[in-house]
Write a protein that holds these residues in place. Structure first.
Motif, PDB file in Angstrom:
ATOM      1  N   LEU A  85       0.833  -1.204   0.000  1.00  6.72           N
ATOM      2  CA  LEU A  85       0.000   0.000   0.000  1.00  6.72           C
ATOM      3  C   LEU A  85       0.867   1.253   0.000  1.00  6.72           C
ATOM      4  O   LEU A  85       0.590   2.216  -0.736  1.00  6.72           O
ATOM      5  CB  LEU A  85      -0.934  -0.018   1.213  1.00  6.72           C
ATOM      6  CG  LEU A  85      -2.100   0.983   1.245  1.00  6.72           C
ATOM      7  CD1 LEU A  85      -3.144   0.515   2.250  1.00  6.72           C
ATOM      8  CD2 LEU A  85      -1.638   2.383   1.618  1.00  6.72           C
ATOM      9  N   GLU A 133      -9.257   2.606  -0.320  1.00  8.19           N
ATOM     10  CA  GLU A 133      -8.139   2.017  -1.051  1.00  8.19           C
ATOM     11  C   GLU A 133      -8.404   0.555  -1.358  1.00  8.19           C
ATOM     12  O   GLU A 133      -8.141   0.069  -2.468  1.00  8.19           O
ATOM     13  CB  GLU A 133      -6.850   2.169  -0.238  1.00  8.19           C
ATOM     14  CG  GLU A 133      -5.588   1.697  -0.932  1.00  8.19           C
ATOM     15  CD  GLU A 133      -5.357   0.201  -0.829  1.00  8.19           C
ATOM     16  OE1 GLU A 133      -4.695  -0.369  -1.722  1.00  8.19           O
ATOM     17  OE2 GLU A 133      -5.847  -0.401   0.159  1.00  8.19           O
ATOM     18  N   SER A 160      -2.257  -6.028   3.123  1.00 10.37           N
ATOM     19  CA  SER A 160      -3.503  -5.401   3.537  1.00 10.37           C
ATOM     20  C   SER A 160      -3.425  -4.927   4.978  1.00 10.37           C
ATOM     21  O   SER A 160      -2.833  -5.574   5.835  1.00 10.37           O
ATOM     22  CB  SER A 160      -4.657  -6.397   3.388  1.00 10.37           C
ATOM     23  OG  SER A 160      -5.801  -5.917   4.039  1.00 10.37           O
TER      24      SER A 160
END
Length: 362
Positions: A33, A165, A132
């Protein structure tokens, strides 16, 4: 595809970790991310290098296969990016920017899966490997299936960013792997409609329900049954074998790091020596150091994280004098505590006490 919101029995789901948890300092998350957050910022002419440095990271580190970051580090970089870029819809932008290859082995597994349903099941099963910062599960619903997302730590102000996201990246990957015309059946989110709420409808191209009992992305059966053009049973079998090994190794590393952090937290203000920790785990001190190096950390860094978590809690929720907090953390005096707090948070203890409670605290 119908434009009606499907009749789905929505029930509240318990949020994970509704209390301050020392394990949010564990460096167990792949920096996926943050890589794309940094990329989106750069495309807008903004350098997140200083924000990464404040979190103990670097752009080069984010591109290392072995690099792992903690939830705390990720949260700090995201918070800084939201403030510096001034875009509350940044989560949607970061998600939209991703492609299947961004998810590494998991992305290859998605491409090689027989149908979209199989690909989604694989993604949910191995979501931890993709870096994640939320947790997921998949469940059947009338006329299709849904992916439900839950917070890993207590009610964070970053929850909206992380959810946007997540959901937008899932849709982006499906459009990349299957068809640009793909749209979910409906999107349900617990947060209130933001000022940029129209962007949801434009991007997801489906009904969006704000203020819902839980966060879920709903898929209609016709799309779930779609065959993926890159399906390949042999490649999928290879990928699943590699993913299984990676997940087992990841769990072993996470168990080691979190176990040590819990042990340190329980013993403060005394810090158990590394030799004692190694003996308790049936290994030598040298082996334990090597195992921690494989996790991208050191024993000293874990001690520092545990103290950081406890210091933040004590400074923002208790009215104790600094010398008492220093003693509880195992520091020699208040001066040492002040230096540590400045290094950790970029502000003094008095400034910490004037601040709002940290995002992860309940």
């Amino acid at each position: 595809m119908t434009s009606k919101v499907p009749r789905i029995a929505l029930r509240p789901q318990p949020s994970a970790g509704q209390h301050a948890d020392p394990r949010f300092g564990s460096a167990t998350i792949t920096p996926h991310l943050l890589r794309y957050l940094t990329l989106v910022a750069a495309e807008r002419g903004h350098d997140l290098g200083p924000a990464l440095q404040r979190a103990g990271l670097s752009v080069a580190a984010l591109n290392s296969v072995e690099q792992r970051v903690s939830y705390r580090q990720g949260s700090r970089v995201i918070s800084d990016a939201l403030r510096e870029l001034g875009d509350p819809a940044l989560g949607l932008a970061v998600g939209r920017r991703q492609r299947v290859t961004a998810w590494g082995l998991v992305g290859l597994g998605l491409l090689a899966s027989p149908t979209l349903y199989d690909a989604l099941r694989l993604g949910v099963r191995y979501h931890g490997i993709t870096g994640s910062m939320l947790d997921y599960r998949m469940e059947p619903v009338p006329g299709g299936a849904a992916i439900l997302a839950t917070a890993r730590y207590a009610g964070s102000e970053l929850q909206t960013f992380l959810l946007e996201e997540s959901f937008s990246s899932i849709v982006a990957l499906i459009r990349d792997a299957l068809h640009e015309d793909f749209a979910p059946h409906a999107v349900f989110v617990r947060h209130a409609r933001p000022p940029y709420g129209d962007e949801y409808a434009r991007y997801f191209r489906c009904p969006v329900v704000f203020g819902a009992p839980d966060d879920r992305l709903v898929f209609a059966a016709p799309w779930l049954e779609h065959a993926l053009p890159g399906a390949d049973a042999y490649t999928l079998a290879q990928v699943l074998e590699l993913l299984g090994s990676a997940r087992t190794l990841g769990r072993e590393r996470q168990d080691l790091v979190e176990g040590l952090e819990v042990s340190i937290a329980r013993r403060l203000p005394q810090v158990p020596p590394l030799t004692q920790q190694a003996r308790a785990r049936g290994m030598s001190e040298r082996t334990l150091r090597r195992r921690l190096a494989e996790c991208g950390t050191t024993y000293e860094a874990l001690v520092d994280y545990v103290r950081l978590v406890r210091a933040e809690e004590l400074l923002t929720t208790r009215d104790l004098p600094l010398h008492a907090i220093a003693a509880l953390l195992g520091f020699s005096d208040a001066r040492t505590l002040r230096r540590a707090v400045t290094r950790w948070f970029g502000k003094s203890p008095s400034e910490m006490r004037r601040s709002e409670p940290p995002p992860h605290a309940s």
